[in-house]
Design an enzyme around this catalytic site. Sequence first.
Site, PDB file in Angstrom:
ATOM      1  N   TYR A  58       0.563  -1.032  -0.243  1.00 50.15           N
ATOM      2  CA  TYR A  58      -0.238  -0.063   0.122  1.00 50.15           C
ATOM      3  C   TYR A  58       1.286   1.363  -0.014  1.00 50.15           C
ATOM      4  O   TYR A  58       1.639   1.554   0.998  1.00 50.15           O
ATOM      5  CB  TYR A  58      -0.670  -0.384   1.035  1.00 50.15           C
ATOM      6  N   LYS A  83      -1.296  -1.677  -3.816  1.00 52.48           N
ATOM      7  CA  LYS A  83      -2.150   0.071  -3.901  1.00 52.48           C
ATOM      8  C   LYS A  83      -1.533   1.659  -4.169  1.00 52.48           C
ATOM      9  O   LYS A  83      -0.980   1.473  -2.976  1.00 52.48           O
ATOM     10  CB  LYS A  83      -2.858  -0.610  -3.062  1.00 52.48           C
TER      11      LYS A  83
END
Length: 309
Positions: A139, A164
């Site tokens: 992330y 992400k």
Amino acid sequence: MGQSTGIAKGILGFPVAPFTETGRLDEQALFENIRFLVEGGLDAIYIACGSGEFQSLDRAEYEVMLDTAFEAVAGKVPIYTGVGGNLRTAVELAAVSAEKGAAGYLLLPPYLIHGEQEGLYQYAKEIFDNAPTLDAILYQRDNAVYSIDTVRRLTAYPQLKGIKDGIGNMELNICLTQEFKGRVDFLNGMPMAEVTMPAYLPLGITTYSSAISNYIPHISRLYYESLLAGDQSTLDDLYADVILPINRIRKQRKGYAVALIKAGMEIIGLSTRGYVRPPVVPVTKEHYKEMEQILAKALEKYPQKQKTP
């Protein structure tokens, strides 16, 4: 580098952690909210992540959230978990996720520290080493932004399946997608990701986390289908009627990335009651009324279709 076997694609659901007035985790409300997401057509459930107030959960609550998610989902879509914070805790939660049968985890930022790239590499590496059976998704946000070189090193781990993006650095995104296309999958994780999806689509990024799907998943689906079909007229209407008005409120106060979701859920009748844990603050009465007006108009113009018995 081998090819990725892939992670769940499409619209990703990130359930909140509903609390009672006394601050207790409301398991029944969580079950109902997750079931609502699954019935609304979400393609995966990410439990106990940022929207789920990961930073405010203790170990027992984390496990309850996972257990509730598996019960509510009933095998219909894959479940991913949030793993992060301090390193020892992250390793423990990755182990819990594996024991309970999660498909993988989203690697949230480490606690507080802005580390060097070597530190970020070692942080991810140790968690990867301790959870070899789970798919991992990096992330990119806050104090955890992995460079091209660091991602290249981490691709030695076959369980790295996704990245992400939560920072919106399109130069970095282009470099990442060009180098690692086919090796990892990419997700748009920007706050209110519908706002930015047209910029991500040309990079081949068609998967994103949707905050508004927690309360208007049918509108999330309409947006997604219109985006993929190139239906600009519908997209323009959705931006004007729903997405940009909600986004304007979201940007008013820190913590609204969570609190505004709970307000939207409360407005449409889901069991959340808007309670959040500090340092997140609830939505103000003024912003709540604005949300009520936006959602009333949205549901009138874009009504949810009744399912055929």
